[in-house]
Design an enzyme around this catalytic site. Structure first.
Site, mmCIF file in Angstrom:
data_model
loop_
_atom_site.group_PDB
_atom_site.id
_atom_site.type_symbol
_atom_site.label_atom_id
_atom_site.label_comp_id
_atom_site.label_asym_id
_atom_site.label_seq_id
_atom_site.Cartn_x
_atom_site.Cartn_y
_atom_site.Cartn_z
ATOM 1 N N HIS A 1 0.841 -1.200 0.000
ATOM 2 C CA HIS A 1 0.000 0.000 0.000
ATOM 3 C C HIS A 1 0.878 1.253 0.000
ATOM 4 O O HIS A 1 1.971 1.254 0.571
ATOM 5 C CB HIS A 1 -0.901 0.039 1.229
ATOM 6 C CG HIS A 1 -1.725 -1.199 1.395
ATOM 7 N ND1 HIS A 1 -2.695 -1.569 0.497
ATOM 8 C CD2 HIS A 1 -1.708 -2.167 2.342
ATOM 9 C CE1 HIS A 1 -3.246 -2.700 0.900
ATOM 10 N NE2 HIS A 1 -2.664 -3.090 2.017
ATOM 11 N N ARG B 1 -1.437 -4.656 -6.204
ATOM 12 C CA ARG B 1 -1.226 -6.099 -6.256
ATOM 13 C C ARG B 1 0.043 -6.404 -7.027
ATOM 14 O O ARG B 1 0.227 -5.930 -8.153
ATOM 15 C CB ARG B 1 -2.416 -6.745 -6.977
ATOM 16 C CG ARG B 1 -3.200 -7.666 -6.095
ATOM 17 C CD ARG B 1 -4.407 -8.246 -6.830
ATOM 18 N NE ARG B 1 -5.610 -7.720 -6.221
ATOM 19 C CZ ARG B 1 -6.591 -7.120 -6.873
ATOM 20 N NH1 ARG B 1 -6.535 -6.951 -8.173
ATOM 21 N NH2 ARG B 1 -7.631 -6.683 -6.218
HETATM 22 ZN ZN ZN Z 1 -2.957 -4.934 2.954
#
Ligand code: ZN
Length: 323
Positions: free
Chosen positions: A99, A194
Protein backbone atom coordinates in the site's frame (compact mmCIF):
# COMPACT_ATOMS: atom_id res chain seq x y z
CA UNK A 1 -25.76 11.48 33.49
CA UNK A 2 -27.59 13.92 31.31
CA UNK A 3 -25.60 14.95 28.25
CA UNK A 4 -23.31 11.95 28.26
CA UNK A 5 -23.49 10.37 24.75
CA UNK A 6 -24.21 6.66 24.46
CA UNK A 7 -22.07 4.14 22.64
CA UNK A 8 -22.55 3.78 18.87
CA UNK A 9 -23.18 0.16 17.88
CA UNK A 10 -22.53 -0.49 14.17
CA UNK A 11 -23.84 -3.02 11.69
CA UNK A 12 -20.91 -4.60 9.89
CA UNK A 13 -20.68 -4.66 6.09
CA UNK A 14 -19.72 -8.05 4.62
CA UNK A 15 -17.79 -8.42 1.36
CA UNK A 16 -17.42 -11.31 -1.06
CA UNK A 17 -13.80 -12.00 -1.98
CA UNK A 18 -12.35 -14.81 -4.10
CA UNK A 19 -10.03 -15.78 -1.25
CA UNK A 20 -12.76 -15.71 1.42
CA UNK A 21 -14.57 -18.54 3.23
CA UNK A 22 -17.58 -19.01 5.51
CA UNK A 23 -15.93 -18.67 8.91
CA UNK A 24 -17.10 -15.11 9.57
CA UNK A 25 -20.36 -16.84 10.60
CA UNK A 26 -18.45 -17.76 13.79
CA UNK A 27 -18.63 -14.05 14.66
CA UNK A 28 -22.42 -14.10 14.50
CA UNK A 29 -22.71 -12.42 11.10
CA UNK A 30 -25.31 -13.38 8.55
CA UNK A 31 -23.26 -14.10 5.45
CA UNK A 32 -24.24 -13.43 1.85
CA UNK A 33 -23.85 -16.44 -0.47
CA UNK A 34 -20.43 -17.33 -1.80
CA UNK A 35 -16.97 -16.83 -0.35
CA UNK A 36 -16.94 -14.03 2.20
CA UNK A 37 -13.53 -12.64 3.08
CA UNK A 38 -14.10 -9.33 4.85
CA UNK A 39 -16.32 -7.93 7.54
CA UNK A 40 -15.93 -4.16 7.69
CA UNK A 41 -16.89 -3.73 11.33
CA UNK A 42 -16.08 -0.05 11.81
CA UNK A 43 -15.98 1.88 8.56
CA UNK A 44 -17.12 5.13 7.03
CA UNK A 45 -15.38 4.35 3.73
CA UNK A 46 -17.63 4.71 0.65
CA UNK A 47 -16.91 1.05 -0.27
CA UNK A 48 -18.65 -0.03 2.96
CA UNK A 49 -20.15 2.64 5.18
CA UNK A 50 -21.48 1.06 8.41
CA UNK A 51 -25.00 1.88 9.58
CA UNK A 52 -25.76 2.59 13.24
CA UNK A 53 -27.75 -0.39 14.61
CA UNK A 54 -29.69 1.20 17.49
CA UNK A 55 -30.09 4.27 19.65
CA UNK A 56 -30.75 7.90 18.73
CA UNK A 57 -28.69 7.68 15.51
CA UNK A 58 -30.11 4.35 14.29
CA UNK A 59 -30.13 4.13 10.50
CA UNK A 60 -27.49 6.81 9.95
CA UNK A 61 -24.14 5.85 8.48
CA UNK A 62 -20.86 6.43 10.27
CA UNK A 63 -19.85 8.92 7.55
CA UNK A 64 -23.09 10.87 8.18
CA UNK A 65 -22.37 10.94 11.90
CA UNK A 66 -18.89 12.25 11.17
CA UNK A 67 -20.22 15.15 9.06
CA UNK A 68 -23.56 15.90 10.76
CA UNK A 69 -22.77 15.11 14.41
CA UNK A 70 -19.10 15.89 14.65
CA UNK A 71 -19.53 16.67 18.37
CA UNK A 72 -19.44 12.88 18.83
CA UNK A 73 -15.82 13.00 17.62
CA UNK A 74 -14.90 16.40 19.03
CA UNK A 75 -11.27 17.25 18.42
CA UNK A 76 -10.78 14.67 15.67
CA UNK A 77 -9.25 16.23 12.59
CA UNK A 78 -9.73 15.54 8.91
CA UNK A 79 -12.56 15.44 6.41
CA UNK A 80 -13.48 11.77 7.01
CA UNK A 81 -13.60 9.16 9.75
CA UNK A 82 -9.93 8.17 9.65
CA UNK A 83 -9.89 4.48 10.61
CA UNK A 84 -11.26 1.22 9.29
CA UNK A 85 -11.53 -2.00 11.31
CA UNK A 86 -12.02 -5.32 9.51
CA UNK A 87 -12.26 -8.99 10.39
CA UNK A 88 -10.77 -11.14 7.64
CA UNK A 89 -11.33 -14.82 6.87
CA UNK A 90 -8.60 -15.90 4.47
CA UNK A 91 -9.69 -19.34 3.32
CA UNK A 92 -7.24 -19.03 0.43
CA UNK A 93 -4.11 -16.88 0.03
CA UNK A 94 -4.59 -13.14 -0.51
CA UNK A 95 -2.63 -11.53 -3.31
CA UNK A 96 0.87 -10.33 -2.51
CA UNK A 97 0.41 -6.60 -2.19
CA UNK A 98 1.69 -3.28 -0.92
CA UNK A 99 0.00 0.00 0.00
CA UNK A 100 1.09 3.61 -0.59
CA UNK A 101 1.59 6.27 2.05
CA UNK A 102 -0.53 9.43 2.29
CA UNK A 103 1.69 11.49 -0.02
CA UNK A 104 1.72 8.92 -2.85
CA UNK A 105 -2.01 8.15 -2.51
CA UNK A 106 -2.96 11.84 -2.49
CA UNK A 107 -1.02 12.40 -5.71
CA UNK A 108 -1.83 9.20 -7.61
CA UNK A 109 -5.15 7.99 -6.14
CA UNK A 110 -7.38 11.04 -6.32
CA UNK A 111 -6.80 12.35 -2.81
CA UNK A 112 -7.20 9.00 -1.05
CA UNK A 113 -5.47 8.39 2.24
CA UNK A 114 -2.49 6.07 2.29
CA UNK A 115 -2.77 2.79 4.11
CA UNK A 116 -0.87 1.94 7.24
CA UNK A 117 -2.42 -1.25 8.58
CA UNK A 118 -1.85 -3.74 11.37
CA UNK A 119 -2.97 -7.29 12.04
CA UNK A 120 -4.02 -9.10 15.16
CA UNK A 121 -4.06 -12.83 14.40
CA UNK A 122 -7.35 -14.37 15.57
CA UNK A 123 -6.74 -17.89 14.30
CA UNK A 124 -4.18 -19.71 12.19
CA UNK A 125 -3.30 -23.22 10.97
CA UNK A 126 -0.91 -25.15 13.21
CA UNK A 127 1.87 -24.42 10.70
CA UNK A 128 0.41 -21.08 9.67
CA UNK A 129 2.55 -18.50 7.93
CA UNK A 130 2.16 -15.00 6.65
CA UNK A 131 4.16 -12.80 4.29
CA UNK A 132 5.47 -9.59 5.85
CA UNK A 133 8.34 -7.88 4.08
CA UNK A 134 10.48 -8.76 1.11
CA UNK A 135 14.15 -9.38 0.40
CA UNK A 136 14.97 -7.27 -2.68
CA UNK A 137 17.24 -4.37 -1.78
CA UNK A 138 16.39 -2.15 -4.74
CA UNK A 139 13.77 -1.55 -7.39
CA UNK A 140 16.03 -3.28 -9.92
CA UNK A 141 16.43 -6.38 -7.71
CA UNK A 142 12.71 -6.51 -7.18
CA UNK A 143 11.92 -6.16 -10.89
CA UNK A 144 14.34 -9.00 -11.66
CA UNK A 145 12.78 -11.36 -9.08
CA UNK A 146 9.32 -10.61 -10.48
CA UNK A 147 10.45 -11.08 -14.07
CA UNK A 148 11.98 -14.46 -13.20
CA UNK A 149 8.92 -15.47 -11.16
CA UNK A 150 11.12 -16.01 -8.08
CA UNK A 151 8.42 -15.23 -5.52
CA UNK A 152 9.96 -17.48 -2.88
CA UNK A 153 13.24 -15.58 -3.06
CA UNK A 154 11.39 -12.29 -2.69
CA UNK A 155 8.83 -12.91 0.07
CA UNK A 156 9.62 -12.92 3.79
CA UNK A 157 7.55 -15.70 5.40
CA UNK A 158 6.86 -15.49 9.12
CA UNK A 159 5.28 -18.27 11.24
CA UNK A 160 2.08 -17.17 12.98
CA UNK A 161 -0.25 -18.23 15.76
CA UNK A 162 -3.34 -16.73 17.39
CA UNK A 163 -2.46 -13.65 19.42
CA UNK A 164 0.42 -12.52 17.19
CA UNK A 165 0.50 -8.92 15.98
CA UNK A 166 2.07 -7.26 12.93
CA UNK A 167 2.56 -3.59 12.11
CA UNK A 168 2.35 -3.25 8.30
CA UNK A 169 3.71 0.15 7.32
CA UNK A 170 3.02 1.60 3.87
CA UNK A 171 5.65 0.22 1.51
CA UNK A 172 5.74 -3.21 3.18
CA UNK A 173 5.07 -6.15 0.85
CA UNK A 174 2.57 -8.47 2.55
CA UNK A 175 0.03 -11.25 2.12
CA UNK A 176 -2.32 -13.02 4.46
CA UNK A 177 -2.20 -16.71 3.60
CA UNK A 178 -5.00 -19.29 3.63
CA UNK A 179 -6.27 -20.65 6.94
CA UNK A 180 -5.86 -17.35 8.78
CA UNK A 181 -8.36 -15.09 10.51
CA UNK A 182 -7.25 -11.59 11.35
CA UNK A 183 -8.55 -8.39 12.86
CA UNK A 184 -7.12 -5.51 10.83
CA UNK A 185 -6.94 -1.92 11.99
CA UNK A 186 -5.98 0.49 9.22
CA UNK A 187 -6.29 3.96 7.82
CA UNK A 188 -9.60 4.40 6.00
CA UNK A 189 -8.26 3.63 2.55
CA UNK A 190 -8.93 0.99 -0.08
CA UNK A 191 -5.83 1.48 -2.22
CA UNK A 192 -4.00 -1.79 -2.84
CA UNK A 193 -1.20 -2.42 -5.34
CA UNK A 194 -1.23 -6.10 -6.26
CA UNK A 195 2.18 -7.56 -7.03
CA UNK A 196 1.22 -11.19 -7.58
CA UNK A 197 -2.09 -13.04 -7.53
CA UNK A 198 -0.96 -16.65 -8.14
CA UNK A 199 -2.42 -16.45 -11.69
CA UNK A 200 -5.76 -17.06 -10.02
CA UNK A 201 -8.96 -16.57 -12.05
CA UNK A 202 -12.14 -14.89 -10.85
CA UNK A 203 -15.62 -16.43 -11.27
CA UNK A 204 -15.86 -14.90 -14.77
CA UNK A 205 -12.50 -16.37 -15.78
CA UNK A 206 -10.59 -13.08 -15.73
CA UNK A 207 -7.40 -12.31 -13.83
CA UNK A 208 -7.41 -9.53 -11.24
CA UNK A 209 -5.37 -6.52 -12.26
CA UNK A 210 -1.76 -6.21 -11.07
CA UNK A 211 -0.13 -2.85 -10.27
CA UNK A 212 3.58 -3.59 -10.53
CA UNK A 213 4.79 -0.11 -11.45
CA UNK A 214 2.96 1.55 -8.56
CA UNK A 215 4.08 -1.25 -6.23
CA UNK A 216 7.72 -0.75 -7.20
CA UNK A 217 7.32 3.00 -6.66
CA UNK A 218 6.09 2.61 -3.09
CA UNK A 219 8.01 -0.43 -1.74
CA UNK A 220 10.40 0.45 1.08
CA UNK A 221 13.50 -1.47 0.00
CA UNK A 222 15.42 -0.50 3.14
CA UNK A 223 12.85 -1.84 5.64
CA UNK A 224 13.84 -4.70 7.92
CA UNK A 225 11.49 -7.68 7.63
CA UNK A 226 10.20 -9.14 10.91
CA UNK A 227 10.91 -12.72 12.06
CA UNK A 228 8.01 -13.03 14.52
CA UNK A 229 4.70 -11.45 15.48
CA UNK A 230 5.02 -12.38 19.14
CA UNK A 231 3.59 -9.66 21.41
CA UNK A 232 6.14 -8.65 24.02
CA UNK A 233 4.45 -5.53 25.40
CA UNK A 234 3.32 -5.99 29.01
CA UNK A 235 -0.32 -6.44 29.97
CA UNK A 236 -1.30 -3.95 32.67
CA UNK A 237 -4.70 -4.38 34.35
CA UNK A 238 -5.92 -6.32 31.32
CA UNK A 239 -4.69 -3.75 28.79
CA UNK A 240 -1.82 -4.31 26.31
CA UNK A 241 -0.67 -1.56 23.96
CA UNK A 242 -0.04 -3.42 20.71
CA UNK A 243 1.21 -0.45 18.72
CA UNK A 244 1.29 3.29 18.37
CA UNK A 245 1.90 5.31 15.22
CA UNK A 246 0.85 8.73 13.95
CA UNK A 247 -2.47 7.33 12.64
CA UNK A 248 -3.63 4.98 15.39
CA UNK A 249 -2.93 3.35 18.72
CA UNK A 250 -4.14 -0.22 19.11
CA UNK A 251 -4.91 -1.96 22.40
CA UNK A 252 -5.85 -5.50 23.33
CA UNK A 253 -8.17 -5.58 26.34
CA UNK A 254 -8.74 -8.84 28.22
CA UNK A 255 -11.67 -8.96 30.64
CA UNK A 256 -12.20 -11.82 33.11
CA UNK A 257 -15.10 -12.59 35.46
CA UNK A 258 -12.89 -11.92 38.45
CA UNK A 259 -11.05 -9.04 36.76
CA UNK A 260 -13.32 -6.42 35.17
CA UNK A 261 -11.52 -3.61 33.34
CA UNK A 262 -12.01 0.14 33.50
CA UNK A 263 -10.88 1.57 30.17
CA UNK A 264 -10.51 5.36 30.18
CA UNK A 265 -11.79 7.07 27.01
CA UNK A 266 -10.19 10.56 26.88
CA UNK A 267 -9.86 10.51 23.06
CA UNK A 268 -12.05 12.10 20.35
CA UNK A 269 -13.41 8.55 19.85
CA UNK A 270 -12.43 4.94 20.48
CA UNK A 271 -13.20 1.87 18.35
CA UNK A 272 -14.06 -1.36 20.17
CA UNK A 273 -14.35 -4.81 18.58
CA UNK A 274 -15.12 -7.95 20.57
CA UNK A 275 -12.99 -10.81 19.21
CA UNK A 276 -13.71 -13.48 21.82
CA UNK A 277 -16.26 -14.23 24.54
CA UNK A 278 -19.06 -12.03 25.81
CA UNK A 279 -19.84 -9.52 28.51
CA UNK A 280 -21.06 -5.98 28.94
CA UNK A 281 -19.86 -2.40 28.81
CA UNK A 282 -21.24 0.26 31.10
CA UNK A 283 -20.88 4.03 30.92
CA UNK A 284 -22.75 6.88 32.58
CA UNK A 285 -25.18 6.73 29.65
CA UNK A 286 -26.15 3.06 29.99
CA UNK A 287 -25.19 -0.57 29.67
CA UNK A 288 -24.65 -2.58 26.48
CA UNK A 289 -24.42 -6.37 26.18
CA UNK A 290 -21.44 -7.44 24.11
CA UNK A 291 -20.57 -10.63 22.23
CA UNK A 292 -17.89 -11.81 19.84
CA UNK A 293 -18.28 -9.99 16.53
CA UNK A 294 -19.75 -6.77 17.96
CA UNK A 295 -18.20 -3.48 16.82
CA UNK A 296 -18.86 -0.12 18.41
CA UNK A 297 -17.53 3.39 18.67
CA UNK A 298 -17.23 5.11 22.04
CA UNK A 299 -17.77 8.81 21.30
CA UNK A 300 -16.06 11.84 22.75
CA UNK A 301 -17.09 12.55 26.32
CA UNK A 302 -18.61 9.12 27.02
CA UNK A 303 -16.38 8.74 30.06
CA UNK A 304 -14.82 5.54 31.40
CA UNK A 305 -15.80 2.25 29.80
CA UNK A 306 -16.47 -0.33 32.52
CA UNK A 307 -16.05 -3.75 30.95
CA UNK A 308 -17.21 -6.97 32.62
CA UNK A 309 -17.69 -10.60 31.62
CA UNK A 310 -15.22 -12.95 29.95
CA UNK A 311 -14.05 -11.47 26.68
CA UNK A 312 -11.22 -10.01 24.60
CA UNK A 313 -11.45 -6.77 22.64
CA UNK A 314 -9.25 -4.92 20.19
CA UNK A 315 -9.58 -1.15 20.57
CA UNK A 316 -8.12 1.71 18.56
CA UNK A 317 -8.03 5.48 18.55
CA UNK A 318 -6.21 8.33 16.89
CA UNK A 319 -3.40 9.55 19.13
CA UNK A 320 -3.43 13.18 20.19
CA UNK A 321 -0.81 15.20 18.34
CA UNK A 322 1.95 16.52 20.56
CA UNK A 323 3.06 20.13 20.73
ZN1 ZN B 1 -2.96 -4.93 2.95
Amino acid sequence: MGDCPGLIVLQPVLHNNIWGGRRLAEFGYELPDGPVGECWGISAHPHGDCVVAAGPYAGMTLSQLWSEHHELFAGAEGDRFPLLVKVLDACDDLSIQVHPDDAYAAEHEGGSLGKHECWYVLDAHSHGQIIVGQRAKSREDFALLVEENRWHDMENLVPIKAGDFFDIKPGTVHAILGGTMILETQQSSDVTYRVYDYERRQADGSLRELHLQQAMDVIDYAATAPVTGEVTAPEVDGITQLMSCEYFDVLRVRVHRDAPVVLPQPHPFMNLSVIEGSGAVETEAGRWQLAKGNHLVAPCGCGDLRLSGEMTLICSYVPTKEG
